[in-house]
Scaffold this motif. Structure first.
Motif, short mmCIF file in Angstrom:
data_model
loop_
_atom_site.label_atom_id
_atom_site.label_comp_id
_atom_site.label_asym_id
_atom_site.label_seq_id
_atom_site.Cartn_x
_atom_site.Cartn_y
_atom_site.Cartn_z
N PHE A 1 58.35 88.86 44.10
CA PHE A 1 59.21 87.97 44.87
C PHE A 1 58.43 87.36 46.03
CE2 PHE A 1 62.05 91.17 42.96
CZ PHE A 1 62.91 90.32 42.27
N ASP A 2 58.77 86.11 46.35
CA ASP A 2 58.13 85.40 47.46
C ASP A 2 58.96 85.44 48.73
OD1 ASP A 2 55.93 84.78 45.99
OD2 ASP A 2 56.45 82.69 45.63
N ALA A 3 60.24 85.76 48.61
CA ALA A 3 61.10 85.86 49.80
C ALA A 3 62.21 86.87 49.55
CB ALA A 3 61.69 84.49 50.15
N ILE A 4 62.55 87.60 50.59
CA ILE A 4 63.64 88.58 50.54
C ILE A 4 64.49 88.41 51.79
CG2 ILE A 4 64.24 91.03 50.50
CD1 ILE A 4 61.68 91.60 49.01
N GLU A 5 65.80 88.30 51.59
CA GLU A 5 66.73 88.17 52.71
C GLU A 5 67.72 89.34 52.71
OE1 GLU A 5 66.82 83.25 52.87
OE2 GLU A 5 68.57 84.38 52.19
N TYR A 6 68.09 89.74 53.91
CA TYR A 6 69.10 90.80 54.04
C TYR A 6 70.29 90.24 54.81
CZ TYR A 6 71.41 95.17 55.27
OH TYR A 6 72.34 96.18 55.41
N VAL A 7 71.46 90.37 54.20
CA VAL A 7 72.72 89.95 54.83
C VAL A 7 73.45 91.22 55.21
CG1 VAL A 7 74.88 88.69 54.54
CG2 VAL A 7 72.80 87.86 53.41
N SER A 8 73.59 91.47 56.51
CA SER A 8 74.20 92.71 56.97
C SER A 8 75.70 92.70 56.70
CB SER A 8 73.94 92.92 58.46
OG SER A 8 74.36 91.79 59.20
N ALA A 9 76.30 93.87 56.70
CA ALA A 9 77.73 94.00 56.42
C ALA A 9 78.57 93.31 57.50
CB ALA A 9 78.10 95.48 56.35
N GLY A 10 79.71 92.77 57.09
CA GLY A 10 80.60 92.12 58.04
C GLY A 10 81.18 90.84 57.50
N LYS A 11 81.97 90.19 58.32
CA LYS A 11 82.65 88.97 57.90
C LYS A 11 81.77 87.72 58.04
CE LYS A 11 87.25 90.77 59.10
NZ LYS A 11 88.46 90.57 59.91
N ASN A 12 80.76 87.79 58.91
CA ASN A 12 79.97 86.59 59.20
C ASN A 12 79.10 86.14 58.02
OD1 ASN A 12 81.01 86.53 61.80
ND2 ASN A 12 79.34 87.79 62.62
N ARG A 13 78.62 87.11 57.22
CA ARG A 13 77.78 86.83 56.05
C ARG A 13 76.55 86.02 56.42
NH1 ARG A 13 78.68 90.51 53.76
NH2 ARG A 13 77.83 89.72 51.81
N ALA A 14 75.95 86.33 57.57
CA ALA A 14 74.74 85.62 58.00
C ALA A 14 73.51 86.47 57.70
CB ALA A 14 74.81 85.32 59.50
N THR A 15 72.41 85.79 57.42
CA THR A 15 71.16 86.50 57.14
C THR A 15 70.62 87.10 58.45
OG1 THR A 15 70.61 85.00 55.32
CG2 THR A 15 68.81 86.26 56.29
N SER A 16 70.44 88.41 58.47
CA SER A 16 69.95 89.08 59.68
C SER A 16 68.45 89.33 59.63
CB SER A 16 70.69 90.41 59.88
OG SER A 16 70.52 91.26 58.77
N LEU A 17 67.86 89.27 58.42
CA LEU A 17 66.42 89.48 58.30
C LEU A 17 65.92 88.69 57.10
CD1 LEU A 17 63.98 91.15 59.42
CD2 LEU A 17 64.46 92.82 57.62
N ARG A 18 64.78 88.01 57.30
CA ARG A 18 64.17 87.24 56.22
C ARG A 18 62.68 87.56 56.19
NH1 ARG A 18 64.45 82.70 52.90
NH2 ARG A 18 62.58 81.39 52.86
N LEU A 19 62.20 87.92 55.02
CA LEU A 19 60.79 88.25 54.82
C LEU A 19 60.19 87.28 53.81
CD1 LEU A 19 61.35 92.08 54.24
CD2 LEU A 19 60.88 90.98 56.41
N VAL A 20 59.01 86.78 54.11
CA VAL A 20 58.34 85.83 53.23
C VAL A 20 56.94 86.36 52.91
CG1 VAL A 20 57.45 83.49 52.97
CG2 VAL A 20 59.63 83.87 54.13
N ARG A 21 56.57 86.28 51.64
CA ARG A 21 55.24 86.71 51.19
C ARG A 21 54.43 85.51 50.75
NH1 ARG A 21 52.62 88.13 46.23
NH2 ARG A 21 54.43 87.31 45.11
#
Length: 361
Positions: free
Chosen positions: A41-61
């Motif tokens: 994978f070239d990118a990995i995103e983490y969407v934390s739990a909750g109603k906002n559904r916003a990406t809290s962490l993004r990793l790029v290789r």
């Protein structure tokens, strides 16, 4: 007749035995795969739990010929170099261990922790391509987590994956950022090193170069100064290690700290400049300004800039003192060695004189 039957049975047994030895007794039923997939994978995103559904962490290789480079960014945090923790995330998700795979019935969806507010991990084989989306459910008693995957091959399935894959996303972003200015690959080493300290007292400057030589088939290091004088290995290594230990303690976007750029300007001028040439890399320059010190709890901080990436961050204030101390030890050691050699040279024509002995420390 019985003898003929016995011969026929014996020959038949030998044929069967030969076939078994040649082709084997047959294969067992296929076992479940040890991993769910094998993908880079070239990118990995983490969407934390909750109603906002916003990406809290993004990793790029960014794949490289010698080593991969990683970038980390988070909610309200700027993109920075990623460290081995970021690398491990890509490695682990490229071939996640299969801890179980079961049919998911509608009545068990909520029971296993899958809701509209569940955290998600989004995996991109190529940036901008359609991703693989994992919805994270509850953790079971064996240390695994229930996961739903939107890949068609896992339709109506619940997957069991190791829980550590997902638990580490809750760590502070600092845990994924590269704090080191100098990063060495397996076969690289410091070729040249120069440290100049101008903190108000006498200017201290030292340059040394590392050579490699073989002894009994083993490659060993040797350090020399500008005059070609060999530096005691333990003291040269101590200075090199002090340089390697110049690391970011607090990033410019850390909560509760004043502006790093303002602190850099307030400090006025560079008090230490370090230049390092690592085999296979461009020269790295690290600049410190110790004239203005910031207190952050028990830590005293000074500002730093480097050629590795733009901007200003904070390092420990005692970094400069450590470098100066290591330079003093080398200079003192070489001076004492030179004095001993000089006395021995002067005593060559005096056969009754005892040779000078280098003092031990």
């Amino acid at each position: 007749m019985n003898r003929r039957l016995g011969i026929i049975l014996g020959v038949g047994s030998l044929l069967i035995l030969g076939l078994l030895l040649l082709f084997g007794p047959g294969t067992q039923k296929d076992k479940p795969d040890a991993i769910f997939w094998k993908k880079d994978f070239d990118a990995i995103e983490y969407v934390s739990a909750g109603k906002n559904r916003a990406t809290s962490l993004r990793l790029v290789r960014k794949a490289g010929l010698i080593r991969d480079e990683f970038t980390v960014e988070g909610s309200g945090k700027s993109a920075r170099r990623g460290n081995y923790n970021a690398k491990n995330i890509f490695t682990d998700f490229s071939k996640p261990r299969n801890a179980g795979q079961y049919k998911l019935t509608p009545e068990r969806v909520e029971e296993l922790g899958f809701t509209a507010e569940s955290p998600q991990v989004i995996l991109y084989e190529k940036i901008g391509s359609a991703p693989l989306r994992l919805t994270v459910g509850k953790k079971n008693q064996t240390g695994n987590t229930f996961v739903r995957c939107d890949d068609p091959s896992f339709k109506d399935q619940v997957l069991l994956m190791p829980s550590y894959l997902f638990e580490r996303f809750d760590k502070p972003i600092k845990e994924f950022r590269e704090q080191r200015f100098l990063v060495y690959s397996t076969d690289s080493f410091t070729e040249e090193l120069e440290v100049t300290i101008d903190g108000g007292g006498p200017i201290k400057s030292y340059w040394m170069k590392q050579e490699k030589y073989k002894k009994d088939g083993i490659e060993l290091p040797r350090w020399r100064d500008r005059q070609g004088t060999e530096i005691p290995l333990n003291q040269a290594s101590a200075l090199e290690n002090a340089v390697r230990e110049i690391q970011i303690l607090e990033y410019r976007d850390a909560d509760g700290l004043p502006s790093a750029e303002d602190a850099w300007k307030r400090a006025g001028k560079d008090t230490t400049v370090v230049k390092v040439k690592v085999k296979g890399q461009d020269e790295t320059i690290i600049r410190l300004r110790s004239s203005y010190v910031i207190q952050n709890g028990k830590d005293s901080l000074i500002t730093v800039q480097s050629t590795v990436e733009p901007g200003t961050d904070f390092v420990r204030a005692n970094v400069e003192h450590d470098l100066a101390s290591k330079i003093d030890q080398i200079v003192e050691s070489l001076q004492k060695k030179a004095e001993v050699e000089k006395r021995n040279h002067e005593q060559k024509d005096q056969p009754n004189a005892s040779p000078a002995v280098e003092p031990t420390r």
